[in-house]
Design a protein around this motif. Structure first.
Motif, PDB file in Angstrom:
ATOM      1  N   THR A  17     -34.451  -8.761   9.202  1.00  0.00           N
ATOM      2  CA  THR A  17     -35.721  -9.282   9.459  1.00  0.00           C
ATOM      3  C   THR A  17     -35.926 -10.442   8.461  1.00  0.00           C
ATOM      4  O   THR A  17     -36.541 -11.378   8.865  1.00  0.00           O
ATOM      5  CB  THR A  17     -36.736  -8.142   9.559  1.00  0.00           C
ATOM      6  N   ILE A  18     -35.861 -10.044   7.065  1.00  0.00           N
ATOM      7  CA  ILE A  18     -35.846 -10.881   6.269  1.00  0.00           C
ATOM      8  C   ILE A  18     -35.041 -12.545   6.329  1.00  0.00           C
ATOM      9  O   ILE A  18     -35.756 -13.557   6.391  1.00  0.00           O
ATOM     10  CB  ILE A  18     -35.929 -10.410   4.734  1.00  0.00           C
ATOM     11  N   TRP A  19     -33.792 -12.083   6.598  1.00  0.00           N
ATOM     12  CA  TRP A  19     -33.098 -13.157   6.935  1.00  0.00           C
ATOM     13  C   TRP A  19     -33.332 -14.040   8.067  1.00  0.00           C
ATOM     14  O   TRP A  19     -33.395 -15.223   7.982  1.00  0.00           O
ATOM     15  CB  TRP A  19     -31.523 -12.711   7.165  1.00  0.00           C
ATOM     16  N   ALA A  20     -33.848 -13.380   9.407  1.00  0.00           N
ATOM     17  CA  ALA A  20     -34.389 -14.119  10.595  1.00  0.00           C
ATOM     18  C   ALA A  20     -35.430 -15.162  10.189  1.00  0.00           C
ATOM     19  O   ALA A  20     -35.927 -16.030  10.722  1.00  0.00           O
ATOM     20  CB  ALA A  20     -34.385 -13.149  11.463  1.00  0.00           C
ATOM     21  N   THR A  21     -36.544 -14.145   9.294  1.00  0.00           N
ATOM     22  CA  THR A  21     -37.742 -15.058   8.852  1.00  0.00           C
ATOM     23  C   THR A  21     -37.363 -16.073   8.181  1.00  0.00           C
ATOM     24  O   THR A  21     -37.982 -17.465   8.445  1.00  0.00           O
ATOM     25  CB  THR A  21     -38.767 -14.105   8.264  1.00  0.00           C
ATOM     26  N   VAL A  22     -36.704 -16.161   7.368  1.00  0.00           N
ATOM     27  CA  VAL A  22     -36.273 -17.249   6.484  1.00  0.00           C
ATOM     28  C   VAL A  22     -35.508 -18.257   7.262  1.00  0.00           C
ATOM     29  O   VAL A  22     -35.815 -19.497   7.265  1.00  0.00           O
ATOM     30  CB  VAL A  22     -35.334 -16.840   5.032  1.00  0.00           C
ATOM     31  N   SER A  23     -34.535 -18.040   7.825  1.00  0.00           N
ATOM     32  CA  SER A  23     -33.553 -18.795   8.768  1.00  0.00           C
ATOM     33  C   SER A  23     -34.240 -19.439   9.558  1.00  0.00           C
ATOM     34  O   SER A  23     -34.218 -20.754   9.808  1.00  0.00           O
ATOM     35  CB  SER A  23     -32.281 -18.052   9.109  1.00  0.00           C
TER      36      SER A  23
END
Length: 81
Positions: A17-23
């Motif tokens: 979720t963190i990765w998708a939010t940033v990316s």
């Protein structure tokens, strides 16, 4: 053992979720909002798309390794056992 896998899946879901939010969030969906802010001569949206998301991804790898090391030791499934 079920508790170990449950915590592992929760950790993976949080980190993804963190990765998708940033990316996606910062680099794609937030591009217009971040375009006016500059880092050097480049807009912040470009920086997040090209550099920031990779930095965050590498940090997430280290976080996953550290947390899983703690979980492995707690549940006795580490490489030492």
């Amino acid at each position: 053992m079920n508790e170990y896998w449950r915590k592992n899946k929760i950790l993976i879901a949080v980190l993804l979720t963190i990765w998708a939010t940033v990316s996606y969030g910062f680099a794609i969906f937030g591009a217009k909002a971040l375009y006016g802010i500059k880092i050097g001569s480049l807009p912040m949206s470009f920086w997040w798309a090209q550099q920031g998301s990779m930095f965050v991804f590498v940090i997430l790898i280290f976080v996953y390794a550290k947390v899983m090391d703690v979980l492995d030791r707690k549940y006795g499934v580490g490489e030492d056992e």
